[in-house]
Design a protein around this motif. Sequence first.
Motif, short mmCIF file in Angstrom:
data_model
loop_
_atom_site.label_atom_id
_atom_site.label_comp_id
_atom_site.label_asym_id
_atom_site.label_seq_id
_atom_site.Cartn_x
_atom_site.Cartn_y
_atom_site.Cartn_z
N MET A 1 0.85 -1.20 0.00
CA MET A 1 0.00 0.00 0.00
C MET A 1 0.88 1.24 0.00
SD MET A 1 -2.92 1.22 2.74
CE MET A 1 -1.78 1.44 4.10
N LEU A 2 0.74 2.06 -1.05
CA LEU A 2 1.52 3.28 -1.16
C LEU A 2 0.63 4.47 -0.83
CD1 LEU A 2 4.10 4.79 -1.93
CD2 LEU A 2 3.33 4.72 -4.33
N VAL A 3 0.97 5.18 0.26
CA VAL A 3 0.19 6.33 0.72
C VAL A 3 0.97 7.60 0.43
CG1 VAL A 3 -0.94 7.42 2.68
CG2 VAL A 3 -0.86 4.92 2.53
N GLU A 4 0.33 8.56 -0.22
CA GLU A 4 0.96 9.84 -0.54
C GLU A 4 0.12 10.98 0.03
OE1 GLU A 4 2.10 10.10 -4.77
OE2 GLU A 4 1.63 7.97 -4.90
N LYS A 5 0.78 12.07 0.40
CA LYS A 5 0.10 13.22 0.99
C LYS A 5 0.20 14.43 0.06
CE LYS A 5 -1.00 11.35 5.03
NZ LYS A 5 -2.40 11.21 5.49
N ASN A 6 -0.87 15.24 0.12
CA ASN A 6 -0.91 16.52 -0.61
C ASN A 6 -0.55 16.32 -2.09
OD1 ASN A 6 -1.36 19.31 -0.81
ND2 ASN A 6 0.82 19.76 -0.50
N VAL A 7 -1.29 15.47 -2.76
CA VAL A 7 -0.98 15.08 -4.14
C VAL A 7 -1.76 15.94 -5.13
CG1 VAL A 7 -1.03 13.19 -5.80
CG2 VAL A 7 -0.57 12.71 -3.39
N ALA A 8 -1.06 16.49 -6.13
CA ALA A 8 -1.72 17.25 -7.19
C ALA A 8 -2.57 16.33 -8.04
CB ALA A 8 -0.67 17.95 -8.05
N LEU A 9 -3.83 16.70 -8.27
CA LEU A 9 -4.75 15.88 -9.04
C LEU A 9 -4.92 16.35 -10.48
CD1 LEU A 9 -7.57 15.24 -6.41
CD2 LEU A 9 -5.74 13.67 -7.11
N ALA A 21 -5.28 16.22 -3.52
CA ALA A 21 -5.81 15.22 -2.60
C ALA A 21 -5.05 15.32 -1.30
CB ALA A 21 -5.66 13.83 -3.20
N HIS A 22 -5.75 15.45 -0.19
CA HIS A 22 -5.07 15.46 1.11
C HIS A 22 -4.30 14.17 1.32
CE1 HIS A 22 -7.71 18.84 3.05
NE2 HIS A 22 -7.40 19.09 1.80
N THR A 23 -4.93 13.04 0.94
CA THR A 23 -4.29 11.72 1.02
C THR A 23 -4.67 10.91 -0.20
OG1 THR A 23 -4.46 11.75 3.44
CG2 THR A 23 -4.02 9.62 2.39
N LEU A 24 -3.68 10.28 -0.84
CA LEU A 24 -3.94 9.44 -2.01
C LEU A 24 -3.27 8.09 -1.81
CD1 LEU A 24 -4.03 10.37 -5.73
CD2 LEU A 24 -2.56 8.47 -5.02
N VAL A 25 -4.03 7.03 -2.04
CA VAL A 25 -3.51 5.66 -1.94
C VAL A 25 -3.62 5.01 -3.30
CG1 VAL A 25 -3.73 3.41 -0.84
CG2 VAL A 25 -4.24 5.49 0.47
N ARG A 26 -2.52 4.48 -3.80
CA ARG A 26 -2.53 3.78 -5.09
C ARG A 26 -2.94 2.32 -4.85
NH1 ARG A 26 -0.46 7.06 -8.88
NH2 ARG A 26 0.75 8.85 -8.11
N VAL A 27 -4.01 1.93 -5.48
CA VAL A 27 -4.58 0.59 -5.32
C VAL A 27 -4.17 -0.26 -6.52
CG1 VAL A 27 -6.69 -0.76 -5.10
CG2 VAL A 27 -6.50 1.47 -3.96
N GLY A 28 -3.19 -1.13 -6.32
CA GLY A 28 -2.72 -1.99 -7.39
C GLY A 28 -3.24 -3.41 -7.27
N ARG A 29 -3.86 -3.73 -6.13
CA ARG A 29 -4.43 -5.06 -5.91
C ARG A 29 -5.49 -4.96 -4.83
NH1 ARG A 29 -0.33 -8.03 -2.01
NH2 ARG A 29 0.50 -6.24 -0.89
N GLU A 30 -6.31 -5.97 -4.73
CA GLU A 30 -7.41 -5.97 -3.77
C GLU A 30 -6.91 -5.79 -2.34
OE1 GLU A 30 -6.97 -7.88 -6.32
OE2 GLU A 30 -8.86 -8.28 -7.36
N ALA A 31 -5.75 -6.36 -2.02
CA ALA A 31 -5.23 -6.29 -0.65
C ALA A 31 -4.93 -4.86 -0.22
CB ALA A 31 -3.97 -7.15 -0.53
N ASP A 32 -4.66 -3.97 -1.19
CA ASP A 32 -4.39 -2.58 -0.85
C ASP A 32 -5.62 -1.91 -0.24
OD1 ASP A 32 -1.78 -2.77 -1.77
OD2 ASP A 32 -2.28 -2.06 -3.78
N VAL A 33 -6.79 -2.24 -0.77
CA VAL A 33 -8.03 -1.68 -0.21
C VAL A 33 -8.23 -2.18 1.20
CG1 VAL A 33 -10.52 -1.47 -0.51
CG2 VAL A 33 -9.04 -1.60 -2.51
N GLN A 34 -8.01 -3.45 1.41
CA GLN A 34 -8.20 -4.02 2.74
C GLN A 34 -7.19 -3.44 3.74
OE1 GLN A 34 -7.81 -7.91 1.16
NE2 GLN A 34 -10.02 -8.21 0.84
N ALA A 35 -5.98 -3.13 3.25
CA ALA A 35 -4.97 -2.51 4.12
C ALA A 35 -5.38 -1.11 4.53
CB ALA A 35 -3.62 -2.47 3.41
N VAL A 36 -5.99 -0.37 3.60
CA VAL A 36 -6.49 0.97 3.93
C VAL A 36 -7.57 0.89 5.00
CG1 VAL A 36 -7.81 2.94 3.06
CG2 VAL A 36 -5.94 2.01 1.71
#
Length: 355
Positions: A1-9, A21-36
Amino acid sequence: MLVEKNVALQPYNTFGIVARAHTLVRVGREADVQAVLADPALGHQPKFVLGGGSNIVLTGDVKPVVLKVEIMGKRLAGETAKAWIIEAGAGENWHDLVTWTLQQGYPGLENLALIPGSVGASPVQNIGAYGVELQDRFDSLDAIDLTTGKAFTLNAAQCAFGYRDSVFKHASKPGEAAGAQALGLADKALITRVRFALPKAWKPVLGYADIDKKMLQSNIHGPDALQIYEWICEIRRAKLPDPQVIGNAGSFFKNPTVSFEQCADIIQREPKIVHYRLADGSVKLAAGWLIDACGWKGKSVGNAGVYEKQALVLVNRGGSANPVTGGEVMTLARAIQTSVYERFGLRLEPEPVVV
């Protein structure tokens, strides 16, 4: 799970609107959502699912946690006597998928070529063009409940497809959980994979003036799927701006549907109105024609403009140096809605999601 802050959209919405985005998470697999969802800092925060960014208007910075869907992959998942079942990750580019299916010998999506956006967004919007809607080629999809993290699968009936509509665009009832029995999944689910049933007994879907014109020009009256694909790409490129060159969100308004009697009444006043009779007896009116008739083609409000070649498309006239704001886009959209209502008595409904 890759979490980034203050990301330009700005790079992640095809309008090119500046927002963060105050917080952006890159979802590359189903497990990333569950980790969030399991994360103590992120789990209970509101979520916003971002696909290709082709159908949104950002009116400010996004405070909910942005889940940027980047699940990839394309494959033949199976077949029946009547169809090939093609599966694609929700992060795949839609047009790239259409191109790939034809290259692999699986026709059926060619009328939907060059529609911007991601595979995961296609069932949300029930995208459609030139006589084909996604629901006509849909098999099923996988998604994850954004409250519990549980995976579930929906068939076509459970998606409740309508004209540019689905269960994913409607809010749930209080206390209703996500899943196959939910009546509303807006902001409650993230689509991970989509499957399509592409017909083995393929037949061309024709009957639109632009396609008829191509057949006459080329003297090809029995086009195959690849020929239709090429024609659709040519037609769309001639009419619609490339988001890489001029920021836009594609067709901004839905084509309104009226009764046969309402249409007849409008035709008495506006004999040239572009309209299409539907199978149920109702009539679809061309929203672009309505907007053009009200004199909006080529007009602007600030850096938001109406495209010169197609009045149904609103564009970013400021480019990347002085980009349009979401406020300017919506001010222009509301002015167009008012004009159309005052002249025709019809309320145009926007297609993009306003954030």
